[in-house]
Structures are given as C-alpha cells and as structure tokens.
Design an enzyme around this catalytic site. Structure first.
Site, PDB file in Angstrom:
ATOM      1  N   GLU A 207       0.820  -1.207   0.000  1.00  0.00           N
ATOM      2  CA  GLU A 207       0.000   0.000   0.000  1.00  0.00           C
ATOM      3  C   GLU A 207       0.856   1.259   0.000  1.00  0.00           C
ATOM      4  O   GLU A 207       0.566   2.230  -0.712  1.00  0.00           O
ATOM      5  CB  GLU A 207      -0.918  -0.017   1.229  1.00  0.00           C
ATOM      6  CG  GLU A 207      -2.017  -1.062   1.138  1.00  0.00           C
ATOM      7  CD  GLU A 207      -2.661  -1.358   2.471  1.00  0.00           C
ATOM      8  OE1 GLU A 207      -3.773  -1.923   2.474  1.00  0.00           O
ATOM      9  OE2 GLU A 207      -2.054  -1.047   3.518  1.00  0.00           O
ATOM     10  N   ASP A 273      -5.560  -5.979  11.276  1.00  0.00           N
ATOM     11  CA  ASP A 273      -6.534  -5.537  12.270  1.00  0.00           C
ATOM     12  C   ASP A 273      -5.949  -5.630  13.678  1.00  0.00           C
ATOM     13  O   ASP A 273      -6.170  -4.758  14.520  1.00  0.00           O
ATOM     14  CB  ASP A 273      -7.805  -6.397  12.193  1.00  0.00           C
ATOM     15  CG  ASP A 273      -8.511  -6.288  10.859  1.00  0.00           C
ATOM     16  OD1 ASP A 273      -8.367  -5.242  10.189  1.00  0.00           O
ATOM     17  OD2 ASP A 273      -9.203  -7.252  10.476  1.00  0.00           O
TER      18      ASP A 273
END
Length: 336
Positions: A207, A273
């Site tokens: 990313e 997460d």
C-alpha cells in the site's frame, strides 16, 4: 536495543481502562473447512467435503473484536444490512462483548467474505458486497453519533476496506471535530490521500509503495517512501508493516526497524486488524510511537500463528512478550 519489560506490562494493564471507537467497513467472515478426495465429473474442479463452518467478525468488526479481546471498551460504527448476515454479525459482536454499536442502514447488503479451506489451503474466496460511497446525510449521522460519545473516547480507529463508509468528507470531519483525540487509520490505497493530519497510518509495504509510486526494494527506498507519506499527509507518525521483514515506524526524523517475531505463520488473515488495535491501544495507554509499534509487532507474531480471523488477549500477549522481545533484541543486535 534496550527494552523495559515492566513498562510494556504496565501499558498492557492499562488497556482495560480505555474506550476506543472503531469506524469503518464491517464484514462477516465465513470459513468453510473440508477435505478433497476427488475431482468433480461435471468440471475439472475439486469437490470439497465440508466438515466445519466458522463465522467471525471481519473488517472493522474484527478490529473491534481484537480490541475487546484485549480488554478495551469498544464503540463500533459502520454499515450492516437488514439481512440474515447482518443479524449474525451483530450477534457475534455481542458475544465478544462489543455492545456499543451504531449501524447505518443505507439499503445495501452486509458485506460477506466466504473462504473455502481444504487441507489447510485456501482454495477459493467469494464475496457478497456493495461498495458505493456513503451519502453525506448518512455520514452526518455518524459524525453526530461520534460527537455524542466524544468525551468518553480515548482514541478513534478508522478501518478502511474500501467498501464505501470511509470518505474524504468523513475524514475531514473527524480531523476538524476530534483533533485532540488519537486518530489512527488502516488505509485503503484508493483513499490514501484522504487521511491528512491524522495521528498515524498503518499501511503495509504494498500500500505504501502504490500510494507513492516508490517501489520499496531496500532500506533507502523504504525510508524515502515513509518520509514522503509523512510530509504529504502531515501525520504525526507512520507504521509500515512489512510481513516477514517486520515493521518500520517513522516519527519526525526518527526511523526504527522492528524485526518480525512470528514463530510459525499459518494464516495472515486479519493480522493488520490486530496491528492497528494494539498500536492504538498502546498509544492511548500512554506509550510512545515506538512502544506501540513494538507491542503491535509482538501481537502480530501471535495471531499469524493461528488459523482464521484471529485475535489475541492481554494474558497471551504478556505471556509471549518476554520471548518475543528477546527475539527482537537478538535480531536487532545481531547476536545469537
């Protein structure tokens, strides 16, 4: 690299005092486990003999589940459809102790990701979802809710899976109205430049590379990429997760590499997460950015050794921390 174990235990003990709000794309994760003994006569595909089906909170809901497993008091905000999977997801969250739920219904179905796993190998995943952007009137409902609970919150986590909840307008409203709060973001590449002036971002290697058009292939390109993001977005810190290479945290001019500590890797589903959950909790508990990165790295080393959308607990983290920190120090110091 010197590490004070008591300091980290103190941070972990403070988790139970925290109240953190998660806002983002909620999902239901379905894992279908089975075995394969033959090929279908209808087409050249394996036939899976289903043995077990497991349902888990996914996406931003998994962030909430991670926080609750750590003892944090959680507020959760997002979209759940008025359908069977939405009801299942709400119940799974209640069972995990996530009861402060504020859900928007904009007519879409509940995002559901189904993975078929045979002999410990994921064979296929199929998704049911709609990804249109949340309308301004619905975003305003979310902001109104956040303002109602603002004084109770220690931090806000933005969990962006690119399904429409996180918009530029939402981030602008968060920064404008909650600037005194810790705001961390697990980013999605298409929204990357929305996240201006938040506390921290936790992108992975891919990313960060895609967002900057800087291919990360060595330490020099990694540092160039990280500093570009810090300067472009004006964030206080940046944590780039790098898989087997560990993590790198950027704070002002300081760059700290933290080696990976997983004993064995079975499944990386939901590891990001866990990272943002522990990272944000450690910051809200009084740790600095490097402290938070070290603890989140240790937690990631635990959850990737589990199958499915996994979480870890404070007891598990404290139990494994001495060994994980020792491994970090050995790798960093170049000793045995």
């Amino acid at each position: 690299m010197s590490i004070d174990l008591k300091h980290f235990y103190s941070l972990i003990d403070n988790f139970k005092e925290l109240k953190i709000l998660v806002i983002g794309d909620l999902m239901l994760d379905v894992f279908i486990y089975g075995t394969v003994d033959r090929i279908s006569p209808e087409a050249p595909v394996p036939v899976v003999d289903v043995k077990k089906e497991v349902l888990m909170p996914g996406g931003a809901a998994n962030v909430a589940a991670n926080l609750r497993a750590l003892g944090v008091n959680v507020f959760l905000c997002g979209i759940v459809g008025k359908d069977g999977n939405g009801k299942i997801l709400e119940q799974l969250l209640v069972e995990r102790g996530v009861e402060n739920q504020f859900f928007i219904d904009d007519g879409r179905m509940t995002s559901t990701k189904t993975r078929i796993v045979a002999h410990s190998q994921q064979m296929v995943r199929f998704d049911k979802e709609e990804k249109h952007k949340l309308k301004k009137k619905d975003t305003d409902k979310i902001i109104d809710y956040l303002k109602e609970v603002k004084d109770e919150l220690d931090a806000i986590i933005v969990s962006d899976y690119g399904k429409g909840v996180i918009t530029k307008y939402l981030i602008e409203q968060l920064v404008e109205n909650f600037s005194e709060k810790i705001i961390t973001v697990d980013p999605k590449i298409e929204n990357f430049y929305y996240y201006k002036n938040v506390t921290s971002l936790t992108p992975n290697n891919k990313e960060a590379s895609q967002a900057t058009n800087i291919k990360i292939e060595d330490e020099e390109s990694l540092i160039k990429c990280g500093k570009y993001i810090l300067n472009k977005l004006g964030t206080k810190s940046l944590l780039i997760t790098r898989g087997a290479e560990g993590m790198t945290v950027f704070v002002d001019e300081e760059v700290r590499h933290i080696p990976a500590v997983a004993k064995e890797v079975y499944d990386v589903t939901g590891a990001g997460d866990t990272v943002i959950s522990v990272f944000t909790s450690a910051l809200a508990a009084g740790g600095n950015f490097v402290d938070a990165a070290i603890l989140s790295n240790a937690a990631a080393g635990i959850v990737v050794g589990k199958v499915g959308t996994a979480t870890t607990t404070t007891d598990e983290l404290k139990e494994n921390l001495p060994m994980l920190l020792k491994k970090m120090m050995e790798v960093t110091d170049g000793s045995a």
